[in-house]
Motif scaffolding. Structure first.
Motif, PDB file in Angstrom:
ATOM      1  N   GLU A  84      -2.589  -5.213  -5.399  1.00  0.00           N
ATOM      2  CA  GLU A  84      -2.037  -5.920  -4.112  1.00  0.00           C
ATOM      3  C   GLU A  84      -2.329  -7.306  -4.194  1.00  0.00           C
TER       4      GLU A  84
ATOM      5  N   ASP B 124      -6.992  -5.046  -4.563  1.00  0.00           N
ATOM      6  CA  ASP B 124      -6.299  -5.817  -3.443  1.00  0.00           C
ATOM      7  C   ASP B 124      -6.999  -6.940  -3.538  1.00  0.00           C
TER       8      ASP B 124
ATOM      9  N   THR C 294       0.947  -1.149  -0.114  1.00  0.00           N
ATOM     10  CA  THR C 294      -0.074   0.067   0.044  1.00  0.00           C
ATOM     11  C   THR C 294       0.788   1.368   0.105  1.00  0.00           C
TER      12      THR C 294
ATOM     13  N   SER D  86      -5.522   0.823   1.442  1.00  0.00           N
ATOM     14  CA  SER D  86      -5.626  -0.611   1.187  1.00  0.00           C
ATOM     15  C   SER D  86      -7.337  -0.930   0.859  1.00  0.00           C
TER      16      SER D  86
HETATM   17 MG   LIG Z   1      -2.089  -3.036   1.592  1.00  0.00          MG
END
Ligand SMILES: [Mg+2]
Ligand SMILES: Nc1ncnc2c1ncn2[C@@H]1O[C@H](COP(=O)(O)OP(=O)(O)OP(=O)(O)O)[C@@H](O)[C@H]1O
Length: 163
Positions: A111, A83, A41, A59
């Protein structure tokens, strides 16, 4: 070829992300790998700064995909931030259609992208973060799977962090 870099603080990882923005073009997906709390992040926040995103970047663990308006001279109008930590299947990731979304002037930082790399578009840059020797050291390995951004350009932009 893998470019291996080291940062020594969260600010340095943000700065590295910001520098990486300077070589991106629309359509590129950054597939970020690395354990919990390693700095994915933080790097996305730096990338956002480099792309001229003004809002706060956190995030998107629960929303899976966030969209931020970007403002830069590289023709990148949107930074998407995904993410995949909580996604359960490759199909679910495929449904996000990241590869298609980036085709209209966006880039995407993913992510846990290593959980489903094959459905993340055709122009990918792999970034793998891991703990270094000291508490605040992070090893950042970068590999391109795209003809859109030259490896040499990345090496030049990020050369200051060479290990
Ligand atoms: Mg993260
Ligand atoms: N060199 C460094 N680079 C990045 N973060 C660092 C560094 N040194 C220490 N940190 C700390 O590590 C943490 C990184 O958190 P961050 O949320 O960016 O990780 P993450 O990889 O996104 O985690 P998650 O998998 O939970 O999403 C922060 O608390 C940050 O201050």
């Amino acid at each position: 070829m893998t470019l291996t870099l080291t940062t020594h603080s969260v600010e340095e990882t943000r700065d590295l992300g910001s520098q990486l923005a300077s070589v991106l073009v629309p359509g590129v997906v950054i597939v970020a790998a690395g354990g919990l709390g390693v700095g994915k992040t933080a790097m996305a926040q730096g990338l956002a700064r480099g792309l001229g995103v003004t809002g706060r970047v956190t995030s998107p663990t629960f929303t899976l995909l966030a969209s931020h308006r970007a403002n830069n001279s590289r023709g990148i109008t949107t930074m998407l931030h995904a993410d995949l930590y909580r996604t359960v299947s490759g199909e679910e990731v495929d449904d996000l259609a990241i590869g298609e979304l980036v085709e209209s002037g966006a880039v995407c930082f993913v992510e846990w992208g290593d959980l489903a790399p094959d459905v993340l578009g055709a122009q990918r840059i792999f970034v793998s973060l891991s703990q270094g020797e000291l508490d605040d050291d992070r090893i950042i390995a970068i590999e391109t799977q795209t003809t859109a951004v030259a490896e040499g350009a990345i090496a030049e932009a990020l050369g200051g962090w060479s290990s």
